[in-house]
Motif scaffolding. Structure first.
Motif, PDB file in Angstrom:
ATOM      1  N   THR A   4       0.845  -1.189   0.000  1.00  0.00           N
ATOM      2  CA  THR A   4       0.000   0.000   0.000  1.00  0.00           C
ATOM      3  C   THR A   4       0.877   1.234   0.000  1.00  0.00           C
ATOM      4  OG1 THR A   4      -1.745  -1.159   1.204  1.00  0.00           O
ATOM      5  CG2 THR A   4      -1.803   1.245   1.250  1.00  0.00           C
ATOM      6  N   LEU A   5       0.609   2.126  -0.931  1.00  0.00           N
ATOM      7  CA  LEU A   5       1.247   3.439  -0.953  1.00  0.00           C
ATOM      8  C   LEU A   5       0.394   4.370  -0.105  1.00  0.00           C
ATOM      9  CD1 LEU A   5       3.117   5.716  -2.173  1.00  0.00           C
ATOM     10  CD2 LEU A   5       1.312   5.989  -3.885  1.00  0.00           C
ATOM     11  N   VAL A   6       1.014   5.043   0.847  1.00  0.00           N
ATOM     12  CA  VAL A   6       0.359   6.109   1.605  1.00  0.00           C
ATOM     13  C   VAL A   6       1.151   7.369   1.296  1.00  0.00           C
ATOM     14  CG1 VAL A   6      -0.305   6.969   3.876  1.00  0.00           C
ATOM     15  CG2 VAL A   6      -0.370   4.494   3.409  1.00  0.00           C
ATOM     16  N   HIS A   7       0.499   8.332   0.643  1.00  0.00           N
ATOM     17  CA  HIS A   7       1.174   9.541   0.174  1.00  0.00           C
ATOM     18  C   HIS A   7       0.401  10.741   0.724  1.00  0.00           C
ATOM     19  CE1 HIS A   7       3.466  11.239  -3.559  1.00  0.00           C
ATOM     20  NE2 HIS A   7       3.676  11.978  -2.477  1.00  0.00           N
ATOM     21  N   VAL A   8       1.017  11.470   1.647  1.00  0.00           N
ATOM     22  CA  VAL A   8       0.355  12.620   2.271  1.00  0.00           C
ATOM     23  C   VAL A   8       0.805  13.908   1.592  1.00  0.00           C
ATOM     24  CG1 VAL A   8       0.029  11.460   4.479  1.00  0.00           C
ATOM     25  CG2 VAL A   8       2.124  12.750   4.077  1.00  0.00           C
ATOM     26  N   THR A  27      -3.007  10.139 -11.678  1.00  0.00           N
ATOM     27  CA  THR A  27      -3.682   8.861 -11.448  1.00  0.00           C
ATOM     28  C   THR A  27      -4.088   8.213 -12.768  1.00  0.00           C
ATOM     29  OG1 THR A  27      -4.443   9.580  -9.285  1.00  0.00           O
ATOM     30  CG2 THR A  27      -5.649   7.774 -10.289  1.00  0.00           C
ATOM     31  N   GLU A  28      -4.590   9.011 -13.690  1.00  0.00           N
ATOM     32  CA  GLU A  28      -4.963   8.477 -15.005  1.00  0.00           C
ATOM     33  C   GLU A  28      -3.749   7.933 -15.747  1.00  0.00           C
ATOM     34  OE1 GLU A  28      -7.251  11.504 -16.989  1.00  0.00           O
ATOM     35  OE2 GLU A  28      -8.758  11.496 -15.390  1.00  0.00           O
ATOM     36  N   ALA A  29      -2.589   8.552 -15.542  1.00  0.00           N
ATOM     37  CA  ALA A  29      -1.365   8.058 -16.179  1.00  0.00           C
ATOM     38  C   ALA A  29      -0.940   6.712 -15.591  1.00  0.00           C
ATOM     39  CB  ALA A  29      -0.237   9.075 -16.023  1.00  0.00           C
ATOM     40  N   LEU A  30      -1.335   6.447 -14.358  1.00  0.00           N
ATOM     41  CA  LEU A  30      -0.976   5.174 -13.718  1.00  0.00           C
ATOM     42  C   LEU A  30      -1.921   4.028 -14.072  1.00  0.00           C
ATOM     43  CD1 LEU A  30      -0.074   6.369 -10.115  1.00  0.00           C
ATOM     44  CD2 LEU A  30       1.504   5.579 -11.895  1.00  0.00           C
ATOM     45  N   ASN A  31      -3.127   4.346 -14.515  1.00  0.00           N
ATOM     46  CA  ASN A  31      -4.127   3.302 -14.760  1.00  0.00           C
ATOM     47  C   ASN A  31      -3.623   2.118 -15.583  1.00  0.00           C
ATOM     48  OD1 ASN A  31      -6.289   4.105 -13.174  1.00  0.00           O
ATOM     49  ND2 ASN A  31      -7.019   5.536 -14.712  1.00  0.00           N
ATOM     50  N   GLY A  35       0.499  -3.995 -12.351  1.00  0.00           N
ATOM     51  CA  GLY A  35       0.597  -4.102 -10.899  1.00  0.00           C
ATOM     52  C   GLY A  35      -0.123  -3.027 -10.126  1.00  0.00           C
ATOM     53  N   TYR A  36      -0.752  -2.067 -10.828  1.00  0.00           N
ATOM     54  CA  TYR A  36      -1.518  -1.009 -10.162  1.00  0.00           C
ATOM     55  C   TYR A  36      -2.933  -1.508  -9.931  1.00  0.00           C
ATOM     56  CZ  TYR A  36      -3.945   3.467  -9.577  1.00  0.00           C
ATOM     57  OH  TYR A  36      -4.713   4.507  -9.125  1.00  0.00           O
ATOM     58  N   HIS A  37      -3.399  -1.478  -8.678  1.00  0.00           N
ATOM     59  CA  HIS A  37      -4.720  -2.009  -8.347  1.00  0.00           C
ATOM     60  C   HIS A  37      -5.782  -0.942  -8.113  1.00  0.00           C
ATOM     61  CE1 HIS A  37      -2.415  -5.715  -6.617  1.00  0.00           C
ATOM     62  NE2 HIS A  37      -2.491  -5.743  -7.931  1.00  0.00           N
ATOM     63  N   GLY A  38      -5.378   0.292  -7.871  1.00  0.00           N
ATOM     64  CA  GLY A  38      -6.357   1.350  -7.646  1.00  0.00           C
ATOM     65  C   GLY A  38      -5.941   2.263  -6.503  1.00  0.00           C
ATOM     66  N   THR A  39      -6.750   3.308  -6.299  1.00  0.00           N
ATOM     67  CA  THR A  39      -6.396   4.327  -5.314  1.00  0.00           C
ATOM     68  C   THR A  39      -7.626   4.923  -4.660  1.00  0.00           C
ATOM     69  OG1 THR A  39      -4.983   6.263  -4.973  1.00  0.00           O
ATOM     70  CG2 THR A  39      -6.382   6.282  -6.925  1.00  0.00           C
ATOM     71  N   ARG A  40      -7.381   5.594  -3.573  1.00  0.00           N
ATOM     72  CA  ARG A  40      -8.417   6.355  -2.862  1.00  0.00           C
ATOM     73  C   ARG A  40      -7.755   7.623  -2.349  1.00  0.00           C
ATOM     74  NH1 ARG A  40     -11.662   3.427   1.769  1.00  0.00           N
ATOM     75  NH2 ARG A  40     -12.835   2.731  -0.041  1.00  0.00           N
ATOM     76  N   LEU A  41      -8.380   8.778  -2.607  1.00  0.00           N
ATOM     77  CA  LEU A  41      -7.858  10.056  -2.130  1.00  0.00           C
ATOM     78  C   LEU A  41      -8.765  10.556  -1.010  1.00  0.00           C
ATOM     79  CD1 LEU A  41      -5.710  12.308  -2.563  1.00  0.00           C
ATOM     80  CD2 LEU A  41      -7.406  13.442  -4.022  1.00  0.00           C
ATOM     81  N   ALA A  58      -3.044   3.972  -2.175  1.00  0.00           N
ATOM     82  CA  ALA A  58      -3.120   3.187  -3.412  1.00  0.00           C
ATOM     83  C   ALA A  58      -2.590   1.779  -3.165  1.00  0.00           C
ATOM     84  CB  ALA A  58      -2.312   3.856  -4.517  1.00  0.00           C
ATOM     85  N   SER A  59      -3.108   0.843  -3.910  1.00  0.00           N
ATOM     86  CA  SER A  59      -2.679  -0.547  -3.804  1.00  0.00           C
ATOM     87  C   SER A  59      -1.864  -0.937  -5.040  1.00  0.00           C
ATOM     88  CB  SER A  59      -3.905  -1.463  -3.680  1.00  0.00           C
ATOM     89  OG  SER A  59      -3.507  -2.808  -3.611  1.00  0.00           O
ATOM     90  N   TRP A  60      -0.730  -1.562  -4.772  1.00  0.00           N
ATOM     91  CA  TRP A  60       0.173  -2.008  -5.834  1.00  0.00           C
ATOM     92  C   TRP A  60       0.562  -3.459  -5.595  1.00  0.00           C
ATOM     93  CZ3 TRP A  60       1.872   0.701 -10.074  1.00  0.00           C
ATOM     94  CH2 TRP A  60       1.559   2.053 -10.110  1.00  0.00           C
ATOM     95  N   GLU A  61       0.880  -4.142  -6.674  1.00  0.00           N
ATOM     96  CA  GLU A  61       1.331  -5.534  -6.582  1.00  0.00           C
ATOM     97  C   GLU A  61       2.626  -5.645  -5.773  1.00  0.00           C
ATOM     98  OE1 GLU A  61       3.300  -8.154  -9.922  1.00  0.00           O
ATOM     99  OE2 GLU A  61       1.123  -7.998 -10.219  1.00  0.00           O
ATOM    100  N   SER A  62       3.507  -4.669  -5.935  1.00  0.00           N
ATOM    101  CA  SER A  62       4.800  -4.692  -5.250  1.00  0.00           C
ATOM    102  C   SER A  62       5.421  -3.300  -5.278  1.00  0.00           C
ATOM    103  CB  SER A  62       5.752  -5.671  -5.945  1.00  0.00           C
ATOM    104  OG  SER A  62       6.060  -5.203  -7.252  1.00  0.00           O
ATOM    105  N   LYS A  63       6.471  -3.121  -4.484  1.00  0.00           N
ATOM    106  CA  LYS A  63       7.208  -1.859  -4.511  1.00  0.00           C
ATOM    107  C   LYS A  63       7.815  -1.640  -5.894  1.00  0.00           C
ATOM    108  CE  LYS A  63      11.160   0.495  -2.480  1.00  0.00           C
ATOM    109  NZ  LYS A  63      12.309   0.382  -1.586  1.00  0.00           N
ATOM    110  N   ASP A  64       8.319  -2.707  -6.515  1.00  0.00           N
ATOM    111  CA  ASP A  64       8.906  -2.588  -7.849  1.00  0.00           C
ATOM    112  C   ASP A  64       7.874  -2.135  -8.876  1.00  0.00           C
ATOM    113  OD1 ASP A  64      11.385  -3.355  -6.872  1.00  0.00           O
ATOM    114  OD2 ASP A  64      11.146  -5.453  -7.482  1.00  0.00           O
TER     115      ASP A  64
END
Length: 101
Positions: A4-8, A27-31, A35-41, A58-64
């Motif tokens: 999980t990415l937590v970005h403040v 966010t649209e560029a990441l879609n 490995g990108y699963h989605g986000t919540r702001l 945001a949820s990601w498959e991995s840090k990589d």
């Protein structure tokens, strides 16, 4: 195991819409990123409780996968528009879970 990415973000008062528009473009560029699963702001409540104006989760498959997603030319080209908004990202994994979050 996903991460999980937590970005403040600190956003100057009165510039919330500008931040939101830039964040949406990023966010649209990441879609399409693998490995990108989605986000919540999350936005700070109107009574200004909390230091940060916005928190992105945001949820990601991995840090990589996250690092690859944010290092694309398309994503990086959008970053200058966000230079005035101080953000601090962190990657986390679940240590304990209870209930529905």
């Amino acid at each position: 195991m996903s991460v999980t990415l937590v970005h403040v973000f600190e956003v100057p008062e009165g510039r919330e819409q500008e931040f939101f528009d830039g964040w949406r473009a990023l966010t649209e560029a990441l879609n399409p990123a693998p490995g990108y699963h989605g986000t919540r702001l999350l936005r700070r409540t109107a009574d200004q409780v909390g230091r940060f104006a916005f928190v992105n989760i945001a949820s990601w498959e991995s840090k990589d996968a996250w690092q690859a997603g944010v290092n694309t030319d398309e994503f990086r080209a959008l970053l200058p528009a966000m230079k005035d908004f101080v953000g601090v990202p962190g990657i986390y994994e679940v240590a304990y879970e209870e209930g529905t979050v």
